[in-house]
Design a protein around this motif. Structure first.
Motif, PDB file in Angstrom:
ATOM      1  N   GLU A  20       9.261  -6.840 -12.777  1.00 33.97           N
ATOM      2  CA  GLU A  20      10.562  -6.242 -12.444  1.00 33.97           C
ATOM      3  C   GLU A  20      10.838  -6.370 -10.943  1.00 33.97           C
ATOM      4  N   VAL A  21       9.809  -6.133 -10.142  1.00 31.21           N
ATOM      5  CA  VAL A  21       9.983  -6.259  -8.686  1.00 31.21           C
ATOM      6  C   VAL A  21      10.315  -7.710  -8.323  1.00 31.21           C
ATOM      7  N   LEU A  22       9.623  -8.646  -8.960  1.00 28.94           N
ATOM      8  CA  LEU A  22       9.865 -10.063  -8.659  1.00 28.94           C
ATOM      9  C   LEU A  22      11.263 -10.505  -9.117  1.00 28.94           C
ATOM     10  N   LYS A  23      11.861  -9.768 -10.052  1.00 28.08           N
ATOM     11  CA  LYS A  23      13.244 -10.038 -10.474  1.00 28.08           C
ATOM     12  C   LYS A  23      14.255  -9.456  -9.481  1.00 28.08           C
ATOM     13  N   GLY A  24      13.739  -8.717  -8.470  1.00 23.04           N
ATOM     14  CA  GLY A  24      14.648  -8.153  -7.472  1.00 23.04           C
ATOM     15  C   GLY A  24      14.913  -6.669  -7.634  1.00 23.04           C
ATOM     16  N   GLN A  25      14.194  -6.024  -8.529  1.00 24.31           N
ATOM     17  CA  GLN A  25      14.373  -4.592  -8.769  1.00 24.31           C
ATOM     18  C   GLN A  25      13.421  -3.770  -7.886  1.00 24.31           C
ATOM     19  N   THR A  26      13.848  -2.575  -7.512  1.00 23.21           N
ATOM     20  CA  THR A  26      12.903  -1.612  -6.948  1.00 23.21           C
ATOM     21  C   THR A  26      12.335  -0.837  -8.133  1.00 23.21           C
ATOM     22  N   ALA A  27      11.018  -0.804  -8.227  1.00 24.43           N
ATOM     23  CA  ALA A  27      10.401  -0.231  -9.428  1.00 24.43           C
ATOM     24  C   ALA A  27       9.372   0.831  -9.073  1.00 24.43           C
ATOM     25  N   ALA A  28       9.121   1.712 -10.024  1.00 25.45           N
ATOM     26  CA  ALA A  28       8.038   2.696  -9.887  1.00 25.45           C
ATOM     27  C   ALA A  28       7.147   2.648 -11.118  1.00 25.45           C
ATOM     28  N   MET A  29       5.872   2.829 -10.890  1.00 25.59           N
ATOM     29  CA  MET A  29       4.920   3.091 -11.962  1.00 25.59           C
ATOM     30  C   MET A  29       4.534   4.556 -11.799  1.00 25.59           C
ATOM     31  N   VAL A  30       4.825   5.375 -12.797  1.00 24.32           N
ATOM     32  CA  VAL A  30       4.497   6.797 -12.648  1.00 24.32           C
ATOM     33  C   VAL A  30       3.179   7.135 -13.348  1.00 24.32           C
ATOM     34  N   CYS A  31       2.454   8.077 -12.737  1.00 20.94           N
ATOM     35  CA  CYS A  31       1.182   8.564 -13.276  1.00 20.94           C
ATOM     36  C   CYS A  31       1.229  10.088 -13.197  1.00 20.94           C
ATOM     37  N   SER A  32       0.514  10.760 -14.080  1.00 16.95           N
ATOM     38  CA  SER A  32       0.412  12.213 -13.901  1.00 16.95           C
ATOM     39  C   SER A  32      -0.661  12.476 -12.850  1.00 16.95           C
ATOM     40  N   VAL A  75      -2.734  -1.700 -10.609  1.00 23.74           N
ATOM     41  CA  VAL A  75      -1.537  -2.361 -10.064  1.00 23.74           C
ATOM     42  C   VAL A  75      -1.938  -3.383  -9.000  1.00 23.74           C
ATOM     43  N   TYR A  76      -2.812  -2.998  -8.071  1.00 25.19           N
ATOM     44  CA  TYR A  76      -3.268  -3.962  -7.047  1.00 25.19           C
ATOM     45  C   TYR A  76      -4.001  -5.135  -7.692  1.00 25.19           C
ATOM     46  N   GLU A  77      -4.825  -4.860  -8.692  1.00 21.28           N
ATOM     47  CA  GLU A  77      -5.593  -5.926  -9.339  1.00 21.28           C
ATOM     48  C   GLU A  77      -4.672  -6.925 -10.048  1.00 21.28           C
ATOM     49  N   ILE A  78      -3.677  -6.406 -10.763  1.00 17.92           N
ATOM     50  CA  ILE A  78      -2.757  -7.277 -11.517  1.00 17.92           C
ATOM     51  C   ILE A  78      -1.819  -8.030 -10.565  1.00 17.92           C
ATOM     52  N   ALA A  79      -1.373  -7.345  -9.509  1.00 18.15           N
ATOM     53  CA  ALA A  79      -0.370  -7.951  -8.608  1.00 18.15           C
ATOM     54  C   ALA A  79      -0.891  -9.210  -7.926  1.00 18.15           C
ATOM     55  N   GLN A  80      -2.215  -9.307  -7.812  1.00 15.82           N
ATOM     56  CA  GLN A  80      -2.829 -10.507  -7.217  1.00 15.82           C
ATOM     57  C   GLN A  80      -2.451 -11.796  -7.945  1.00 15.82           C
ATOM     58  N   GLN A  81      -2.120 -11.675  -9.226  1.00 16.26           N
ATOM     59  CA  GLN A  81      -1.826 -12.868 -10.038  1.00 16.26           C
ATOM     60  C   GLN A  81      -0.438 -13.436  -9.747  1.00 16.26           C
ATOM     61  N   TYR A  82       0.347 -12.683  -8.969  1.00 17.45           N
ATOM     62  CA  TYR A  82       1.751 -13.060  -8.753  1.00 17.45           C
ATOM     63  C   TYR A  82       2.014 -13.329  -7.263  1.00 17.45           C
ATOM     64  N   ASP A  83       3.244 -13.747  -6.963  1.00 21.83           N
ATOM     65  CA  ASP A  83       3.667 -13.834  -5.561  1.00 21.83           C
ATOM     66  C   ASP A  83       3.546 -12.443  -4.926  1.00 21.83           C
ATOM     67  N   PRO A  84       3.288 -12.389  -3.630  1.00 22.34           N
ATOM     68  CA  PRO A  84       3.086 -11.082  -2.996  1.00 22.34           C
ATOM     69  C   PRO A  84       4.304 -10.149  -3.125  1.00 22.34           C
ATOM     70  N   LYS A 120     -18.620  -1.350  -6.759  1.00 23.77           N
ATOM     71  CA  LYS A 120     -17.561  -2.214  -7.301  1.00 23.77           C
ATOM     72  C   LYS A 120     -16.306  -2.237  -6.430  1.00 23.77           C
ATOM     73  N   THR A 121     -16.248  -1.367  -5.422  1.00 28.36           N
ATOM     74  CA  THR A 121     -15.051  -1.295  -4.571  1.00 28.36           C
ATOM     75  C   THR A 121     -14.879  -2.605  -3.811  1.00 28.36           C
ATOM     76  N   ARG A 122     -13.641  -3.102  -3.725  1.00 28.24           N
ATOM     77  CA  ARG A 122     -13.446  -4.342  -2.983  1.00 28.24           C
ATOM     78  C   ARG A 122     -12.110  -4.349  -2.260  1.00 28.24           C
ATOM     79  N   GLU A 123     -11.942  -5.359  -1.420  1.00 27.28           N
ATOM     80  CA  GLU A 123     -10.685  -5.493  -0.688  1.00 27.28           C
ATOM     81  C   GLU A 123      -9.792  -6.456  -1.453  1.00 27.28           C
ATOM     82  N   ILE A 124      -8.575  -6.028  -1.723  1.00 27.60           N
ATOM     83  CA  ILE A 124      -7.591  -6.894  -2.381  1.00 27.60           C
ATOM     84  C   ILE A 124      -6.364  -6.935  -1.489  1.00 27.60           C
ATOM     85  N   ASP A 125      -6.054  -8.083  -0.952  1.00 25.98           N
ATOM     86  CA  ASP A 125      -4.864  -8.243  -0.096  1.00 25.98           C
ATOM     87  C   ASP A 125      -4.752  -7.138   0.959  1.00 25.98           C
TER      88      ASP A 125
END
Lengths: 242, 242
Positions: free
Chosen positions: A67-79, A91-100, B225-230
Protein backbone atom coordinates in the motif's frame (compact mmCIF):
# COMPACT_ATOMS: atom_id res chain seq x y z
CA UNK A 1 4.86 7.92 2.00
CA UNK A 2 5.20 6.21 5.35
CA UNK A 3 4.27 3.03 7.10
CA UNK A 4 3.38 3.64 10.75
CA UNK A 5 3.49 0.61 13.02
CA UNK A 6 1.19 1.74 15.81
CA UNK A 7 0.73 0.39 19.33
CA UNK A 8 -2.88 0.99 20.39
CA UNK A 9 -2.32 0.23 24.07
CA UNK A 10 -4.70 -2.08 25.93
CA UNK A 11 -7.76 -1.12 23.95
CA UNK A 12 -9.54 1.74 25.67
CA UNK A 13 -9.52 4.85 23.50
CA UNK A 14 -8.10 7.07 26.27
CA UNK A 15 -5.08 4.77 26.75
CA UNK A 16 -3.72 5.57 23.28
CA UNK A 17 -1.14 8.32 22.95
CA UNK A 18 -1.88 11.47 20.96
CA UNK A 19 0.98 10.47 18.66
CA UNK A 20 -0.81 7.20 17.82
CA UNK A 21 -4.13 8.96 17.17
CA UNK A 22 -2.41 11.59 14.98
CA UNK A 23 -0.68 8.89 12.93
CA UNK A 24 -3.93 7.01 12.31
CA UNK A 25 -5.64 10.27 11.30
CA UNK A 26 -2.88 10.91 8.77
CA UNK A 27 -3.30 7.47 7.15
CA UNK A 28 -5.20 6.48 4.04
CA UNK A 29 -5.06 2.78 4.88
CA UNK A 30 -5.10 0.96 8.24
CA UNK A 31 -4.16 -2.71 8.29
CA UNK A 32 -4.13 -5.19 11.15
CA UNK A 33 -5.46 -8.31 12.80
CA UNK A 34 -9.24 -8.02 12.68
CA UNK A 35 -9.66 -7.93 16.49
CA UNK A 36 -7.25 -4.98 16.77
CA UNK A 37 -8.76 -3.04 13.88
CA UNK A 38 -12.12 -3.48 15.63
CA UNK A 39 -10.72 -1.42 18.54
CA UNK A 40 -10.51 1.67 16.32
CA UNK A 41 -13.04 0.82 13.60
CA UNK A 42 -15.78 3.23 14.68
CA UNK A 43 -13.46 6.23 14.81
CA UNK A 44 -11.70 5.47 11.53
CA UNK A 45 -14.47 3.91 9.42
CA UNK A 46 -13.84 6.52 6.69
CA UNK A 47 -10.35 5.01 6.12
CA UNK A 48 -9.55 1.98 4.00
CA UNK A 49 -9.45 -0.72 6.72
CA UNK A 50 -7.80 -3.98 5.68
CA UNK A 51 -7.85 -6.90 8.11
CA UNK A 52 -6.35 -10.37 8.03
CA UNK A 53 -7.04 -13.22 10.46
CA UNK A 54 -4.64 -14.73 13.02
CA UNK A 55 -1.66 -16.64 11.58
CA UNK A 56 -1.67 -14.37 8.50
CA UNK A 57 0.92 -12.00 10.01
CA UNK A 58 3.37 -12.08 7.09
CA UNK A 59 0.57 -11.53 4.57
CA UNK A 60 -0.59 -8.53 6.62
CA UNK A 61 2.90 -6.98 6.40
CA UNK A 62 3.12 -7.55 2.64
CA UNK A 63 -0.24 -5.81 2.19
CA UNK A 64 0.86 -2.82 4.29
CA UNK A 65 4.20 -2.39 2.51
CA UNK A 66 2.54 -2.67 -0.92
CA UNK A 67 0.00 0.00 0.00
CA UNK A 68 2.84 2.38 0.83
CA UNK A 69 4.57 1.58 -2.46
CA UNK A 70 1.28 2.44 -4.23
CA UNK A 71 1.58 5.93 -2.72
CA UNK A 72 -0.63 5.50 0.33
CA UNK A 73 0.19 6.47 3.90
CA UNK A 74 -0.49 3.30 5.84
CA UNK A 75 -0.60 2.00 9.40
CA UNK A 76 -0.21 -1.47 10.81
CA UNK A 77 -2.00 -1.52 14.16
CA UNK A 78 -1.12 -3.78 17.10
CA UNK A 79 -2.63 -4.02 20.56
CA UNK A 80 -0.35 -2.97 23.41
CA UNK A 81 3.05 -1.92 22.11
CA UNK A 82 3.92 -2.68 18.48
CA UNK A 83 7.45 -3.52 19.62
CA UNK A 84 6.63 -6.12 22.31
CA UNK A 85 5.57 -9.40 20.64
CA UNK A 86 4.05 -7.03 18.05
CA UNK A 87 4.37 -6.59 14.31
CA UNK A 88 7.19 -4.01 14.25
CA UNK A 89 9.86 -6.68 13.82
CA UNK A 90 8.11 -8.58 11.05
CA UNK A 91 7.36 -5.34 9.19
CA UNK A 92 11.11 -4.56 9.02
CA UNK A 93 11.88 -8.14 7.97
CA UNK A 94 9.27 -8.17 5.17
CA UNK A 95 10.01 -4.61 3.97
CA UNK A 96 13.54 -5.69 3.03
CA UNK A 97 12.07 -7.58 0.06
CA UNK A 98 10.80 -4.35 -1.50
CA UNK A 99 12.05 -0.91 -2.54
CA UNK A 100 12.92 1.14 0.55
CA UNK A 101 10.03 2.79 2.43
CA UNK A 102 9.99 4.88 5.58
CA UNK A 103 8.85 2.89 8.63
CA UNK A 104 7.97 4.67 11.88
CA UNK A 105 7.20 2.69 15.04
CA UNK A 106 4.84 4.44 17.46
CA UNK A 107 4.98 2.84 20.89
CA UNK A 108 1.92 2.03 22.98
CA UNK A 109 1.31 0.90 26.55
CA UNK A 110 2.21 -2.79 26.64
CA UNK A 111 0.15 -5.22 28.75
CA UNK A 112 2.97 -5.60 31.31
CA UNK A 113 2.53 -1.92 32.21
CA UNK A 114 -1.24 -1.55 31.85
CA UNK A 115 -1.89 -4.72 33.83
CA UNK A 116 0.61 -3.71 36.51
CA UNK A 117 -1.30 -0.45 37.03
CA UNK A 118 -4.52 -2.42 37.64
CA UNK A 119 -2.86 -4.63 40.28
CA UNK A 120 -0.86 -1.85 41.97
CA UNK A 121 2.88 -1.67 41.34
CA UNK A 122 4.40 -5.13 40.79
CA UNK A 123 7.03 -4.04 38.19
CA UNK A 124 8.81 -1.41 40.28
CA UNK A 125 12.05 -3.39 40.24
CA UNK A 126 13.96 -5.46 37.63
CA UNK A 127 11.59 -7.70 35.68
CA UNK A 128 11.35 -10.09 32.75
CA UNK A 129 8.65 -10.49 30.16
CA UNK A 130 8.15 -14.03 28.82
CA UNK A 131 5.56 -15.32 26.39
CA UNK A 132 4.32 -18.83 27.24
CA UNK A 133 3.32 -19.46 23.62
CA UNK A 134 5.47 -22.16 22.05
CA UNK A 135 4.04 -21.59 18.58
CA UNK A 136 7.26 -19.84 17.49
CA UNK A 137 9.64 -20.64 20.35
CA UNK A 138 10.75 -24.11 21.56
CA UNK A 139 9.31 -24.95 25.00
CA UNK A 140 12.79 -25.97 26.23
CA UNK A 141 14.01 -22.37 25.70
CA UNK A 142 10.92 -20.97 27.45
CA UNK A 143 11.61 -23.31 30.40
CA UNK A 144 15.22 -22.18 30.59
CA UNK A 145 14.17 -18.52 30.60
CA UNK A 146 11.65 -19.12 33.39
CA UNK A 147 14.26 -20.94 35.49
CA UNK A 148 16.92 -18.24 34.99
CA UNK A 149 14.43 -15.47 35.77
CA UNK A 150 13.33 -17.17 39.00
CA UNK A 151 16.91 -17.99 40.00
CA UNK A 152 17.86 -14.30 39.80
CA UNK A 153 14.75 -13.16 41.71
CA UNK A 154 13.29 -11.12 38.85
CA UNK A 155 9.64 -10.16 38.87
CA UNK A 156 8.16 -12.19 35.99
CA UNK A 157 5.38 -11.09 33.67
CA UNK A 158 3.85 -13.77 31.45
CA UNK A 159 2.14 -12.98 28.15
CA UNK A 160 -0.02 -15.60 26.39
CA UNK A 161 -0.24 -17.71 29.56
CA UNK A 162 -2.81 -20.13 28.20
CA UNK A 163 -4.78 -21.27 25.20
CA UNK A 164 -7.06 -24.19 24.38
CA UNK A 165 -4.06 -26.35 23.44
CA UNK A 166 -1.82 -25.08 26.28
CA UNK A 167 -3.99 -25.43 29.39
CA UNK A 168 -1.17 -26.66 31.63
CA UNK A 169 1.63 -24.29 30.55
CA UNK A 170 1.14 -21.80 33.36
CA UNK A 171 1.07 -24.66 35.89
CA UNK A 172 4.36 -25.97 34.43
CA UNK A 173 5.86 -22.49 34.60
CA UNK A 174 4.84 -22.11 38.27
CA UNK A 175 6.39 -25.49 39.08
CA UNK A 176 9.71 -24.37 37.59
CA UNK A 177 9.60 -21.13 39.60
CA UNK A 178 8.84 -23.11 42.78
CA UNK A 179 12.32 -24.64 42.51
CA UNK A 180 13.68 -21.17 43.37
CA UNK A 181 10.91 -19.16 45.02
CA UNK A 182 8.62 -19.83 47.99
CA UNK A 183 5.03 -21.05 47.69
CA UNK A 184 3.99 -17.82 49.42
CA UNK A 185 5.52 -15.62 46.65
CA UNK A 186 2.92 -12.97 45.82
CA UNK A 187 1.45 -13.13 42.31
CA UNK A 188 -1.41 -11.59 40.38
CA UNK A 189 -3.20 -11.61 37.09
CA UNK A 190 -5.38 -9.26 35.10
CA UNK A 191 -7.97 -10.29 32.54
CA UNK A 192 -9.27 -8.02 29.75
CA UNK A 193 -6.97 -5.10 30.60
CA UNK A 194 -8.53 -1.79 29.53
CA UNK A 195 -11.57 -3.56 28.08
CA UNK A 196 -15.05 -4.56 29.26
CA UNK A 197 -14.77 -7.10 32.06
CA UNK A 198 -11.36 -5.98 33.34
CA UNK A 199 -10.66 -7.97 36.49
CA UNK A 200 -7.54 -8.42 38.61
CA UNK A 201 -6.74 -10.95 41.31
CA UNK A 202 -3.87 -11.27 43.77
CA UNK A 203 -2.84 -14.71 44.99
CA UNK A 204 0.18 -16.76 46.04
CA UNK A 205 2.41 -18.70 43.66
CA UNK A 206 1.06 -21.92 45.14
CA UNK A 207 -2.50 -20.81 44.36
CA UNK A 208 -1.54 -19.54 40.88
CA UNK A 209 -0.15 -22.98 40.03
CA UNK A 210 -3.65 -24.45 40.25
CA UNK A 211 -5.52 -21.55 38.65
CA UNK A 212 -6.81 -21.63 35.09
CA UNK A 213 -6.49 -18.35 33.19
CA UNK A 214 -7.39 -17.57 29.57
CA UNK A 215 -5.41 -16.08 26.68
CA UNK A 216 -6.66 -12.55 27.43
CA UNK A 217 -4.85 -12.60 30.77
CA UNK A 218 -1.48 -11.18 31.81
CA UNK A 219 0.17 -12.90 34.77
CA UNK A 220 2.68 -11.54 37.31
CA UNK A 221 4.93 -13.50 39.65
CA UNK A 222 6.53 -11.25 42.23
CA UNK A 223 10.12 -11.33 43.41
CA UNK A 224 11.00 -12.37 46.99
CA UNK A 225 10.14 -8.85 48.24
CA UNK A 226 6.80 -8.35 46.47
CA UNK A 227 3.90 -8.08 48.90
CA UNK A 228 0.24 -7.21 49.21
CA UNK A 229 -0.53 -3.76 50.59
CA UNK A 230 -4.21 -2.92 51.09
CA UNK A 231 -5.32 -5.23 48.30
CA UNK A 232 -2.62 -4.11 45.85
CA UNK A 233 0.43 -6.03 44.58
CA UNK A 234 3.55 -3.96 45.31
CA UNK A 235 7.24 -4.64 44.70
CA UNK A 236 9.36 -2.31 46.82
CA UNK A 237 12.23 -0.51 45.07
CA UNK A 238 14.15 -0.40 48.32
CA UNK A 239 13.63 3.18 49.50
CA UNK A 240 13.94 3.82 53.22
CA UNK A 241 10.41 4.54 54.42
CA UNK A 242 10.22 7.32 56.98
CA UNK B 1 -10.57 12.52 46.67
CA UNK B 2 -7.97 10.62 44.72
CA UNK B 3 -4.25 10.36 44.26
CA UNK B 4 -3.31 9.67 40.66
CA UNK B 5 0.17 8.28 40.08
CA UNK B 6 0.73 9.29 36.48
CA UNK B 7 3.29 8.06 33.95
CA UNK B 8 4.08 10.93 31.57
CA UNK B 9 5.89 8.77 29.00
CA UNK B 10 9.25 9.87 27.60
CA UNK B 11 8.54 13.59 27.80
CA UNK B 12 7.03 14.74 24.52
CA UNK B 13 3.48 15.99 25.04
CA UNK B 14 2.05 13.78 22.28
CA UNK B 15 3.46 10.61 23.87
CA UNK B 16 1.18 10.94 26.90
CA UNK B 17 -2.10 9.04 26.90
CA UNK B 18 -5.41 10.91 26.98
CA UNK B 19 -6.07 9.19 30.32
CA UNK B 20 -2.95 10.81 31.78
CA UNK B 21 -3.86 14.27 30.45
CA UNK B 22 -7.43 13.93 31.74
CA UNK B 23 -6.19 12.95 35.21
CA UNK B 24 -3.84 15.95 35.41
CA UNK B 25 -6.65 18.25 34.28
CA UNK B 26 -8.85 16.92 37.08
CA UNK B 27 -6.18 17.62 39.74
CA UNK B 28 -5.86 20.53 42.13
CA UNK B 29 -2.28 19.65 43.04
CA UNK B 30 0.52 18.08 40.98
CA UNK B 31 3.59 16.80 42.82
CA UNK B 32 6.80 15.31 41.49
CA UNK B 33 10.53 15.46 40.97
CA UNK B 34 11.25 18.94 39.64
CA UNK B 35 12.58 17.70 36.26
CA UNK B 36 9.38 15.73 35.63
CA UNK B 37 7.06 18.53 36.70
CA UNK B 38 8.95 20.76 34.23
CA UNK B 39 7.72 18.48 31.42
CA UNK B 40 4.13 19.56 32.05
CA UNK B 41 4.63 22.92 33.81
CA UNK B 42 3.57 25.16 30.94
CA UNK B 43 0.30 23.34 30.36
CA UNK B 44 -0.62 23.10 34.04
CA UNK B 45 0.79 26.30 35.51
CA UNK B 46 -2.66 27.18 36.91
CA UNK B 47 -2.43 24.11 39.22
CA UNK B 48 -0.65 23.97 42.57
CA UNK B 49 2.68 22.45 41.46
CA UNK B 50 4.83 21.05 44.29
CA UNK B 51 8.29 19.73 43.47
CA UNK B 52 10.98 18.06 45.53
CA UNK B 53 14.57 17.33 44.45
CA UNK B 54 16.15 13.93 43.77
CA UNK B 55 16.59 11.66 46.82
CA UNK B 56 13.48 13.20 48.45
CA UNK B 57 11.18 10.50 47.09
CA UNK B 58 9.57 9.53 50.41
CA UNK B 59 8.96 13.19 51.32
CA UNK B 60 7.29 13.68 47.93
CA UNK B 61 4.88 10.80 48.65
CA UNK B 62 4.01 12.14 52.11
CA UNK B 63 3.21 15.54 50.59
CA UNK B 64 0.96 13.99 47.94
CA UNK B 65 -0.95 11.79 50.41
CA UNK B 66 -1.44 14.70 52.82
CA UNK B 67 -2.84 16.88 50.04
CA UNK B 68 -5.46 14.22 49.31
CA UNK B 69 -6.33 13.97 53.01
CA UNK B 70 -6.84 17.77 52.99
CA UNK B 71 -9.53 17.23 50.35
CA UNK B 72 -7.50 17.89 47.21
CA UNK B 73 -7.36 15.74 44.09
CA UNK B 74 -3.65 15.22 43.58
CA UNK B 75 -1.24 13.65 41.12
CA UNK B 76 2.27 12.33 41.53
CA UNK B 77 3.95 12.51 38.13
CA UNK B 78 6.76 10.23 36.94
CA UNK B 79 8.57 10.10 33.64
CA UNK B 80 8.01 6.96 31.58
CA UNK B 81 5.70 4.56 33.40
CA UNK B 82 4.89 5.23 37.06
CA UNK B 83 5.08 1.48 37.69
CA UNK B 84 8.58 0.80 36.25
CA UNK B 85 11.24 2.11 38.67
CA UNK B 86 8.62 4.83 39.32
CA UNK B 87 6.85 6.16 42.37
CA UNK B 88 3.75 3.95 42.28
CA UNK B 89 5.28 1.43 44.70
CA UNK B 90 6.50 3.98 47.23
CA UNK B 91 3.14 5.79 47.15
CA UNK B 92 1.38 2.58 48.25
CA UNK B 93 4.02 1.94 50.91
CA UNK B 94 3.79 5.46 52.37
CA UNK B 95 0.00 5.70 52.12
CA UNK B 96 -0.32 2.81 54.59
CA UNK B 97 0.73 5.19 57.36
CA UNK B 98 -2.36 7.34 56.86
CA UNK B 99 -6.14 7.01 56.69
CA UNK B 100 -7.15 5.13 53.54
CA UNK B 101 -7.20 7.11 50.28
CA UNK B 102 -7.99 6.05 46.74
CA UNK B 103 -4.84 5.57 44.64
CA UNK B 104 -5.09 5.17 40.86
CA UNK B 105 -2.01 4.30 38.79
CA UNK B 106 -2.11 5.59 35.20
CA UNK B 107 0.48 3.84 33.06
CA UNK B 108 2.74 5.63 30.60
CA UNK B 109 5.16 4.54 27.89
CA UNK B 110 8.26 3.29 29.69
CA UNK B 111 11.73 3.98 28.24
CA UNK B 112 12.19 0.33 27.23
CA UNK B 113 9.31 0.72 24.77
CA UNK B 114 9.87 4.31 23.62
CA UNK B 115 13.58 3.72 23.06
CA UNK B 116 12.93 0.44 21.25
CA UNK B 117 10.69 2.28 18.79
CA UNK B 118 13.55 4.70 18.00
CA UNK B 119 15.99 1.86 17.29
CA UNK B 120 13.53 -0.36 15.39
CA UNK B 121 12.14 -3.44 17.12
CA UNK B 122 14.65 -4.94 19.58
CA UNK B 123 12.07 -6.08 22.19
CA UNK B 124 9.94 -8.28 19.94
CA UNK B 125 10.84 -11.39 21.93
CA UNK B 126 11.27 -12.23 25.65
CA UNK B 127 13.26 -9.51 27.42
CA UNK B 128 14.46 -8.31 30.80
CA UNK B 129 14.66 -4.82 32.22
CA UNK B 130 17.53 -4.20 34.66
CA UNK B 131 18.55 -0.97 36.37
CA UNK B 132 22.32 -0.60 36.71
CA UNK B 133 21.92 1.77 39.66
CA UNK B 134 23.22 0.21 42.87
CA UNK B 135 21.90 3.02 45.05
CA UNK B 136 19.06 0.80 46.32
CA UNK B 137 20.14 -2.66 45.08
CA UNK B 138 23.37 -4.54 45.92
CA UNK B 139 25.70 -4.78 42.92
CA UNK B 140 26.08 -8.54 43.50
CA UNK B 141 22.36 -9.03 42.83
CA UNK B 142 22.54 -6.86 39.70
CA UNK B 143 25.48 -8.98 38.47
CA UNK B 144 23.54 -12.18 39.07
CA UNK B 145 20.54 -10.83 37.16
CA UNK B 146 22.72 -9.82 34.21
CA UNK B 147 24.37 -13.25 34.11
CA UNK B 148 21.06 -15.15 34.31
CA UNK B 149 19.50 -12.93 31.61
CA UNK B 150 22.44 -13.50 29.25
CA UNK B 151 22.55 -17.22 30.01
CA UNK B 152 18.91 -17.60 28.94
CA UNK B 153 19.39 -15.50 25.78
CA UNK B 154 16.97 -12.76 26.80
CA UNK B 155 17.11 -9.38 25.11
CA UNK B 156 18.34 -7.05 27.88
CA UNK B 157 17.29 -3.43 28.41
CA UNK B 158 19.36 -1.40 30.88
CA UNK B 159 17.97 1.62 32.72
CA UNK B 160 20.30 4.02 34.58
CA UNK B 161 23.34 2.64 32.73
CA UNK B 162 25.75 5.27 34.02
CA UNK B 163 26.27 8.19 36.36
CA UNK B 164 29.22 10.26 37.47
CA UNK B 165 30.04 7.72 40.19
CA UNK B 166 29.24 4.66 38.05
CA UNK B 167 31.23 5.26 34.86
CA UNK B 168 32.37 1.64 34.47
CA UNK B 169 29.11 -0.17 35.34
CA UNK B 170 27.96 -0.65 31.75
CA UNK B 171 31.42 -1.98 30.84
CA UNK B 172 31.21 -4.44 33.73
CA UNK B 173 27.72 -5.49 32.63
CA UNK B 174 28.93 -6.10 29.05
CA UNK B 175 31.82 -8.19 30.34
CA UNK B 176 29.40 -10.43 32.24
CA UNK B 177 27.21 -10.82 29.15
CA UNK B 178 30.29 -11.70 27.06
CA UNK B 179 30.65 -14.88 29.14
CA UNK B 180 27.46 -16.10 27.43
CA UNK B 181 26.95 -14.10 24.24
CA UNK B 182 29.19 -13.38 21.23
CA UNK B 183 31.16 -10.15 20.76
CA UNK B 184 29.14 -9.61 17.60
CA UNK B 185 25.79 -9.58 19.50
CA UNK B 186 23.83 -6.60 18.18
CA UNK B 187 23.16 -3.80 20.68
CA UNK B 188 21.89 -0.24 20.65
CA UNK B 189 21.25 2.76 22.81
CA UNK B 190 19.04 5.83 22.72
CA UNK B 191 19.79 9.11 24.42
CA UNK B 192 17.13 11.72 25.34
CA UNK B 193 14.16 9.60 24.19
CA UNK B 194 11.25 11.82 23.14
CA UNK B 195 13.16 14.98 24.06
CA UNK B 196 15.41 17.49 22.29
CA UNK B 197 18.59 15.79 21.13
CA UNK B 198 17.11 12.29 20.76
CA UNK B 199 19.79 10.10 19.19
CA UNK B 200 20.09 6.36 18.72
CA UNK B 201 23.06 4.23 17.79
CA UNK B 202 23.41 0.57 16.84
CA UNK B 203 26.66 -1.25 17.63
CA UNK B 204 28.06 -4.63 18.65
CA UNK B 205 28.38 -5.85 22.24
CA UNK B 206 32.14 -5.60 21.89
CA UNK B 207 31.85 -1.94 20.86
CA UNK B 208 29.25 -1.20 23.56
CA UNK B 209 31.66 -2.46 26.22
CA UNK B 210 33.98 0.45 25.47
CA UNK B 211 31.33 3.12 24.91
CA UNK B 212 30.53 5.76 27.49
CA UNK B 213 26.84 6.66 27.80
CA UNK B 214 25.14 9.09 30.19
CA UNK B 215 22.29 8.70 32.65
CA UNK B 216 19.72 9.89 30.11
CA UNK B 217 20.41 6.83 27.95
CA UNK B 218 18.58 3.51 27.64
CA UNK B 219 20.70 0.58 26.46
CA UNK B 220 19.67 -2.60 24.61
CA UNK B 221 21.65 -5.83 24.27
CA UNK B 222 20.07 -8.12 21.69
CA UNK B 223 19.60 -11.86 21.98
CA UNK B 224 21.51 -14.28 19.73
CA UNK B 225 19.01 -13.68 16.89
CA UNK B 226 18.86 -9.86 17.01
CA UNK B 227 20.23 -8.25 13.86
CA UNK B 228 20.54 -5.00 11.98
CA UNK B 229 18.11 -4.51 9.10
CA UNK B 230 18.52 -1.33 7.05
CA UNK B 231 19.96 0.60 9.98
CA UNK B 232 17.38 -0.67 12.49
CA UNK B 233 17.83 -3.08 15.42
CA UNK B 234 15.38 -5.96 15.00
CA UNK B 235 14.78 -9.10 17.08
CA UNK B 236 12.84 -11.67 15.04
CA UNK B 237 9.85 -13.30 16.73
CA UNK B 238 10.34 -16.40 14.63
CA UNK B 239 7.68 -16.05 11.95
CA UNK B 240 8.29 -17.84 8.67
CA UNK B 241 9.01 -15.10 6.16
CA UNK B 242 7.43 -15.72 2.77
Amino acid sequence: MKLYVVGLGPGAWDQMTKQAVDALEECDVITGYEIYVDLIRERFQHKNLITTPMKKEAERCHIAVKEVLKGQTAAMVCSGDAGVYGMAGLVYEIAQQYDPIEIVVIPGITAACSGAAVLGAPLIHDFVVISLSDLLTPWSLIEKRIACAAMADFVICFYNPSSIKRKDYLKNACEIILNYQKESTMCGFVKNIGRTGETGRILTLDELKDTQVDMFTTVYVGNSKTREIDGKLVTPRGYTIT
